[in-house]
Design an enzyme around this catalytic site. Structure first.
Site, PDB file in Angstrom:
ATOM      1  CE  LYS A   1      -1.341  -4.632   3.395  1.00  0.00           C
ATOM      2  NZ  LYS A   1      -1.613  -6.062   2.880  1.00  0.00           N
TER       3      LYS A   1
ATOM      4  CB  SER B   1      -0.868   0.009   1.300  1.00  0.00           C
ATOM      5  OG  SER B   1      -1.551   1.122   1.625  1.00  0.00           O
TER       6      SER B   1
ATOM      7  CE1 TYR C   1      -3.801  -2.939   5.744  1.00  0.00           C
ATOM      8  CE2 TYR C   1      -3.277  -0.348   5.241  1.00  0.00           C
ATOM      9  CZ  TYR C   1      -3.527  -1.942   4.922  1.00  0.00           C
ATOM     10  OH  TYR C   1      -3.535  -2.223   3.526  1.00  0.00           O
TER      11      TYR C   1
END
Ligand code: NAD
Ligand code: UD1
Length: 338
Positions: free
Chosen positions: A152, A124, A148
């Site tokens: 990643k 992302s 989050y």
């Protein structure tokens, strides 16, 4: 080419399966349906004319993964499965590290056992943190501000180290900007559970009457109209980016990192206006405080993906909003349960 698609029942995975089928590839889906519904498979079949193999299972189940990869003789993996809500990740960090980081480690270990050496990973633009400038290139510094984003980044780092130790593997990290839109048939789209965190699903639920008004988070950013600017990319363009990446893994070993974005930034109010044009009604909104953790602006330099993969986003803002509206108006409550 047979490809194991983890999380293939989800928003981006389901659209990618359709584009894979039309490119002559065979997706084999594994998904635990934590954030998706079984009816997605019927919709993929209705749109593509093919019903992919679907295994209801978890990416943390190594024995199952080895069995699926060997029995279906898969050539490569696209790894979408994971949890993706930033706010929830702050409340439940363990679940995020377990699903996203541990899930990837188990998957790669299973690939090693099954002799599959190509993986495309869903990363992302969040890994760029608050970028010093825009447009953002792949060589910009990375950072994370929430579990989050950190999950990643951790996966990117694990996969980078693993590729260094295993130079015959092909590992592709795709950094998505802001995926929006739906399949043009109106059969597939984004179906968030509960109150949507992201802008487009929220706007479309206001348009369809499920929510009263949009809260615009911040109107004092140093941007053209004071609202946040992002690189919104049609999910079909994103899906095509995966096809381009898969074609590349067939020919090139190594670690490859690509931005998947359009290179164009739109503000929140641009998106509201474009959506009003698509749905023909006014979207009521209120200007409220900034959302903690948000940045002013973020858009991609997509030149590397164009140069190496021959991929570029082609769908316009009008297609993004029209396709979202078609999906939302034809499926106001999202996918049916059965
Ligand atoms: P999604 O929630 O719609 O799809 C993810 C799918 O994975 C779901 O069907 C869910 O049931 C499944 N899943 C979750 N944990 C699993 C597990 N442990 N085992 C098996 N299946 C599991 O999300 P999406 O929007 O399609 O995103 C796909 C990927 O892209 C995610 O990794 C996400 O972090 C990443 N990503 C998404 C966005 C976005 O805005 N949608 C942006 C950047 C990156
Ligand atoms: C968010 C995530 C990011 C993730 C990305 C996936 C946060 C802080 N970041 O990014 O990690 O990779 O989604 O697409 O959650 N907005 C409103 N009102 C709303 C919702 C959003 O004004 O109800 C604004 C936001 O302030 C932002 C823009 O709309 O300016 C886009 O927001 P969103 O869709 O949540 O995406 P990101 O914040 O870019």
């Amino acid at each position: 080419m047979k490809v194991l698609v983890t999380g293939g029942m989800g928003y981006i995975g389901s659209h990618t399966c359709i584009q894979m089928i039309s490119a002559g590839m065979t997706p084999v889906i594994i998904d635990n349906l934590y954030n998706s519904k079984p009816t997605v498979l019927d919709r993929i079949e209705a749109v593509s004319g093919q019903r992919p193999v679907f295994v209801n299972g978890d990416v943390r189940d190594k024995a199952l993964l080895v069995d699926v990869m060997t029995s279906h003789k898969v050539d490569a993996v696209i790894h979408f499965a994971g949890l993706k809500a930033v706010g929830e990740s702050v409340q439940k960090p363990l679940e995020y590290y377990d699903n996203n980081v541990n899930g990837t480690l188990v998957l790669v270990d299973a690939m090693r056992e099954a002799g599959v050496k190509s993986i495309v990973f869903s990363s992302s633009a969040t890994v760029y943190g608050d970028p010093a400038s825009v447009p953002i290139r792949e060589d910009f510094p990375t950072s994370a501000t929430n579990p989050y984003g950190r999950s990643k980044l951790m996966v990117e780092e694990c996969l980078t180290d693993f590729q260094k130790a295993n130079p015959d593997w092909s590992i592709t990290l795709l950094r998505y900007f802001n995926p929006v839109g739906s399949h043009p048939s109106g059969q597939l789209g984004e179906d968030p559970q509960g109150i949507p965190n992201n802008l487009m699903p929220f706007v479309s639920q206001v348009a369809v009457g499920r929510r009263e008004f949009l809260s615009v988070f911040g109107s004092d950013y140093p941007t053209k109209d004071g609202t946040g600017v992002r690189d919104y990319i049609h999910v079909m363009d994103l899906a095509d980016g995966h096809i381009a990446a898969l074609k590349n893994v067939g020919t090139k070993d190594g670690l490859h990192i690509y931005n998947l974005g359009t290179g164009i930034g739109y503000s929140v109010l641009d998106m509201v206006k474009a959506f009003e044009k698509a749905c023909g009604t006014t979207i009521p909104y209120k200007l409220v405080d900034r959302r903690p953790g948000d940045i002013a602006e973020c858009w991609a330099d997509p030149a590397k993906a164009k140069q190496d993969l021959g991929w570029t986003a082609t769908r316009s803002l009008d297609e993004m909003t029209q396709d979202t509206w078609r999906w939302q108006s034809e499926n106001p409550q999202g996918y049916p349960e059965v």
